[in-house]
Design a protein around this motif. Sequence first.
Motif: not given
Length: 385
Positions: A25-29, A119-128, A145-149, A153-158
């Motif tokens: 996911s970092i390599k998306l940017f 978790c913070v990274w996943a929230l950032f990806l969602s908002i972006y 899948l690069t984004l959905s994973v 995972a964050f959805l599971t935690v929430l």
Amino acid sequence: MKIKKIKAIDCNTAVAIFILTNLPSIKLFFSSAVLNVVCFVMLIISFLLKEKLYFETTEKKEAVFSVLIILICCICMAFVAGAQVNVDTYKILFSILCVLLVSLVLNYNTAELVVKLYCVWALFLSIYHIFIGITFNPSMGQSYLTLSVPLGAFLTVLLTMLLIFKLSILAKLSYFCCLLVVLLALSSLLSRSAIIFPILISFSITLFFFFKNWRSNKSSLFFLLLFVFFALFYLSNNFDLISEFRQLDRIERTITNMSEEPRVRIYEQVLSWIVDSPLHGYGLGSPFVMMGGGYPHNIFLDLLLNGGVLLLMITLPFLILYLINLTETFSAKKLNSWRVISASLSLFLFLQWNTSFSLNSLHIPFTFILVFISLRSVKTENTFR
């Protein structure tokens, strides 16, 4: 001074593990092989700066030993006479080597920080993704899948936190808002597992705690069943209005036409290959060649195809240790919240890697299994309903 050094090492380790487990996911940017080198070097630095290796629990020591045996076995399989080495061979070896380094430098303080960063990274990806949009480059191996994973995972935690933990009204509201943001981001992707697995995991954990402490957990099960009921009712009565949520069609096909699923055909083909060479497989990295750059979409089939029953049996002790820790976690009377959070997170990633990824990225689920095991030594506290 010594305390500051320890904190600096822990921070360096946490950031390195964060980069390692979020490379796709970092390599998306910023797509560069330099990132792989950076996180590997950071792990080496943490290892070298440690004055001594200290394993907080026996389970942690057993996990390190298991990963070391897996790495030695894979090296032997890769470079024995007649083995056909390819680029995927080196990727698998690098992945397992990273897991070994993580097991040597990870501790419970670092493990907590890794989960927070993830978790913070996943929230950032969602908002972006909602407000700007993220595009995928298939030539770089990127897909939904690069984004959905990380989002799944964050959805599971929430879901786990909202259903299991005792939270204040403000905390519930905050987590629920995050939940809506993640669901909105996922709605434009094709991932089924990022929706199904979080619900399955959180429902199973809630059900377990309900039967374990049914007198005090009625509200958790009630809200979960209520959520599922209204979600199904809404979907069945408003399917035309939400047809743009493309993963719904894929979920429907999973239920109604399982035999038509591409993965089922892949499994059948892989099983026929395994039957022809069950003991030692076809060599480390062989699926990449045999399947034209593809993979079996299942960890166990991947292990059997790469190294046969031998590689599977060598990997099983690590997975059995994980299973034992899960059982003990959900059987204990008092637990730390981070222990349950990391359990749900590792479960999602392990299930995800049994449907969608290959051994060359095994470091992601195995690292979070190590994170979960490392949190065993955290002082327990009763934070559940």
